[in-house]
Design a protein around this motif. Structure first.
Motif: not given
Length: 70
Positions: A8-25
């Motif tokens: 299940d990759n969903s945890h990593y996908e969510q963490a990746c999206d969160q990290a990118i959002a924290m850096c304003d994309g």
């Protein structure tokens, strides 16, 4: 029946999206922040390994000590 376990990759996908959002994309800033965090954790690990090799026992954080006593 296959012995293959589906991962299940969903945890990593969510963490990746969160990290990118924290850096304003900004992907470059995201990668840089992750590299810096990794270097920090590597340093912490090396210090803990050196302390254990020297015979020191790392202290348990107060929050962990309280939760295990409950």
């Amino acid at each position: 029946m296959s012995a293959t376990v589906l991962f299940d990759n969903s945890h990593y996908e969510q963490a990746c999206d969160q990290a990118i959002a924290m850096c304003d994309g900004n992907l470059r800033s995201t990668i840089k922040a992750l590299i810096m965090a990794n270097e920090y954790l590597e340093t912490e690990l090396e210090e803990l390994q050196a302390a254990i090799s020297a015979g020191c026992i790392p202290e348990t954080s107060p929050s962990k000590a309280r939760s295990s006593a409950a």
